[in-house]
Design a protein around this motif. Structure first.
Motif, mmCIF file in Angstrom:
data_model
loop_
_atom_site.group_PDB
_atom_site.id
_atom_site.type_symbol
_atom_site.label_atom_id
_atom_site.label_comp_id
_atom_site.label_asym_id
_atom_site.label_seq_id
_atom_site.Cartn_x
_atom_site.Cartn_y
_atom_site.Cartn_z
ATOM 1 N N SER A 51 2.926 7.990 -3.006
ATOM 2 C CA SER A 51 4.225 7.838 -2.349
ATOM 3 C C SER A 51 4.294 6.421 -1.812
ATOM 4 O O SER A 51 3.454 6.017 -1.005
ATOM 5 C CB SER A 51 4.368 8.830 -1.197
ATOM 6 N N TRP A 52 5.302 5.670 -2.251
ATOM 7 C CA TRP A 52 5.429 4.255 -1.894
ATOM 8 C C TRP A 52 6.449 4.063 -0.782
ATOM 9 O O TRP A 52 7.365 4.862 -0.626
ATOM 10 C CB TRP A 52 5.820 3.453 -3.132
ATOM 11 N N PRO A 53 6.310 2.983 0.000
ATOM 12 C CA PRO A 53 7.241 2.719 1.110
ATOM 13 C C PRO A 53 8.708 2.606 0.694
ATOM 14 O O PRO A 53 9.589 2.867 1.495
ATOM 15 C CB PRO A 53 6.741 1.391 1.692
ATOM 16 N N ASP A 54 8.966 2.244 -0.574
ATOM 17 C CA ASP A 54 10.359 2.123 -1.022
ATOM 18 C C ASP A 54 10.971 3.477 -1.390
ATOM 19 O O ASP A 54 12.083 3.555 -1.892
ATOM 20 C CB ASP A 54 10.462 1.159 -2.206
ATOM 21 N N GLY A 55 10.221 4.574 -1.150
ATOM 22 C CA GLY A 55 10.714 5.913 -1.421
ATOM 23 C C GLY A 55 10.344 6.444 -2.794
ATOM 24 O O GLY A 55 10.597 7.605 -3.099
ATOM 25 N N ARG A 56 9.747 5.602 -3.603
ATOM 26 C CA ARG A 56 9.375 6.025 -4.961
ATOM 27 C C ARG A 56 8.156 6.932 -4.932
ATOM 28 O O ARG A 56 7.204 6.696 -4.198
ATOM 29 C CB ARG A 56 9.078 4.778 -5.795
ATOM 30 N N ASN A 97 0.835 -1.197 0.000
ATOM 31 C CA ASN A 97 0.000 0.000 0.000
ATOM 32 C C ASN A 97 0.870 1.247 0.000
ATOM 33 O O ASN A 97 1.935 1.273 0.619
ATOM 34 C CB ASN A 97 -0.895 0.027 1.236
ATOM 35 N N PRO A 98 0.416 2.308 -0.683
ATOM 36 C CA PRO A 98 1.180 3.553 -0.672
ATOM 37 C C PRO A 98 1.110 4.221 0.696
ATOM 38 O O PRO A 98 0.164 3.997 1.465
ATOM 39 C CB PRO A 98 0.487 4.407 -1.735
ATOM 40 N N LEU A 99 2.109 5.022 1.000
ATOM 41 C CA LEU A 99 2.114 5.787 2.243
ATOM 42 C C LEU A 99 1.136 6.948 2.166
ATOM 43 O O LEU A 99 0.522 7.326 3.165
ATOM 44 C CB LEU A 99 3.523 6.319 2.533
ATOM 45 N N SER A 100 1.002 7.519 0.950
ATOM 46 C CA SER A 100 0.052 8.619 0.764
ATOM 47 C C SER A 100 -0.442 8.632 -0.668
ATOM 48 O O SER A 100 0.234 8.167 -1.587
ATOM 49 C CB SER A 100 0.679 9.960 1.131
ATOM 50 N N VAL A 101 -1.637 9.169 -0.825
ATOM 51 C CA VAL A 101 -2.263 9.315 -2.136
ATOM 52 C C VAL A 101 -2.786 10.743 -2.221
ATOM 53 O O VAL A 101 -3.479 11.207 -1.321
ATOM 54 C CB VAL A 101 -3.439 8.323 -2.318
ATOM 55 N N GLY A 102 -2.437 11.435 -3.275
ATOM 56 C CA GLY A 102 -2.926 12.797 -3.488
ATOM 57 C C GLY A 102 -3.503 12.930 -4.874
ATOM 58 O O GLY A 102 -3.076 12.256 -5.812
#
Length: 92
Positions: free
Chosen positions: A18-23, A2-7
């Protein structure tokens, strides 16, 4: 994953993830509509067609579904639920 944030940006017509791997990922609204995973849109693509989508189409609503997100588009299309893995593998 799951993404850390969605805008969602109406001004740039992009969905930002924004993905947990920093991407960081930015996906164009019209392209998201063209890549809709619903059965009708998938059938179009399997036949070699691409759904006709106005480049001005916008994502007007996001409805989290746990494993993904339902996107509601300004053209009224709302059938596709986009799994997080599906979105992660789309290229801008």
């Amino acid at each position: 994953m799951n993404p850390l944030s969605v805008g969602n940006s109406q001004s740039t017509q992009t969905l930002r993830l924004s993905w947990p791997d920093g991407r960081e990922q930015q996906l164009n609204h019209a392209e998201l509509r063209r890549q809709c995973p619903c059965s009708q849109c998938r059938a179009f693509r399997l036949c070699g067609s691409t759904p006709l989508v106005d480049d001005r189409v916008r994502v007007i609503e996001l409805n989290p579904q746990g494993y993904g997100v339902q996107l509601i588009f300004s053209d009224g299309h709302q059938h596709g639920i986009y799994p997080w893995d599906y979105l992660a593998n789309l290229t801008p």
